[in-house]
Motif scaffolding. Structure first.
Motif, short mmCIF file in Angstrom:
data_model
loop_
_atom_site.label_atom_id
_atom_site.label_comp_id
_atom_site.label_asym_id
_atom_site.label_seq_id
_atom_site.Cartn_x
_atom_site.Cartn_y
_atom_site.Cartn_z
N GLN A 3 -61.17 104.77 -42.48
CA GLN A 3 -61.76 103.58 -43.38
C GLN A 3 -61.91 102.34 -42.61
O GLN A 3 -60.78 101.95 -41.79
CB GLN A 3 -61.42 103.47 -44.66
N TRP A 5 -61.25 98.17 -42.64
CA TRP A 5 -60.76 97.35 -43.47
C TRP A 5 -61.23 95.86 -43.17
O TRP A 5 -61.91 95.85 -42.09
CB TRP A 5 -59.23 97.42 -43.13
N TYR A 6 -61.20 94.99 -44.26
CA TYR A 6 -61.74 93.81 -44.57
C TYR A 6 -60.56 92.99 -44.72
O TYR A 6 -59.86 92.96 -45.61
CB TYR A 6 -63.04 93.74 -45.37
N ILE A 21 -56.61 91.81 -47.91
CA ILE A 21 -57.29 92.89 -47.30
C ILE A 21 -57.59 93.97 -48.06
O ILE A 21 -56.86 94.33 -49.23
CB ILE A 21 -56.53 93.30 -46.12
N THR A 22 -58.68 94.69 -47.86
CA THR A 22 -58.93 95.94 -48.40
C THR A 22 -60.22 96.52 -47.89
O THR A 22 -60.58 96.13 -46.78
CB THR A 22 -59.76 95.31 -50.08
N THR A 23 -60.44 97.76 -48.33
CA THR A 23 -61.41 98.69 -47.57
C THR A 23 -62.76 98.40 -48.40
O THR A 23 -63.81 98.98 -47.90
CB THR A 23 -61.12 100.14 -47.60
N ASP A 57 -59.02 98.68 -38.41
CA ASP A 57 -58.18 99.56 -39.15
C ASP A 57 -56.95 98.71 -39.95
O ASP A 57 -56.99 97.45 -39.82
CB ASP A 57 -57.29 100.44 -38.19
N HIS A 58 -56.28 99.48 -40.68
CA HIS A 58 -55.23 98.76 -41.55
C HIS A 58 -54.43 97.97 -41.04
O HIS A 58 -54.07 96.69 -41.29
CB HIS A 58 -54.41 99.87 -42.30
N ALA A 61 -56.02 94.50 -39.88
CA ALA A 61 -56.28 93.78 -41.14
C ALA A 61 -54.89 93.08 -41.49
O ALA A 61 -55.11 91.97 -41.77
CB ALA A 61 -57.03 94.52 -42.09
#
Length: 82
Positions: A3, A5-6, A21-23, A57-58, A61
């Motif tokens: 996924q 990440w933002y 942060i989140t997807t 990626d996480h 982020a």
């Protein structure tokens, strides 16, 4: 498939910023608005989503979130204006 990440920034009613942060930015923003997001944002509405940035990626982020949280207010304002 991994996924994306933002990083996102919310402006609270009191003018303060919340960075997270989140997807799924829209789903997370809705959670904040309904009191199911971070404790910090509860009671600080209405909230405004003022910035989002794709980070990959996480790990990326998280690193970006730490960097943005260290910024001074004027630097966060400049980031939002971009």
């Amino acid at each position: 498939m991994e996924q994306i990440w933002y990083l996102y920034i919310l402006r609270c009613r009191d003018g303060s910023f919340y960075t997270g942060i989140t997807t799924d930015v829209d789903k997370r923003f809705e959670a904040h608005c309904t009191g199911k997001g971070a404790k910090y944002t509860r009671g600080r509405g209405p909230l405004e989503l003022v910035y989002r940035e794709e980070c990959g990626d996480h790990s990326a982020a998280l690193k970006r979130e730490i960097a943005v949280k260290k910024l001074q207010r004027r630097d966060k304002e400049a980031l939002i204006q971009k």
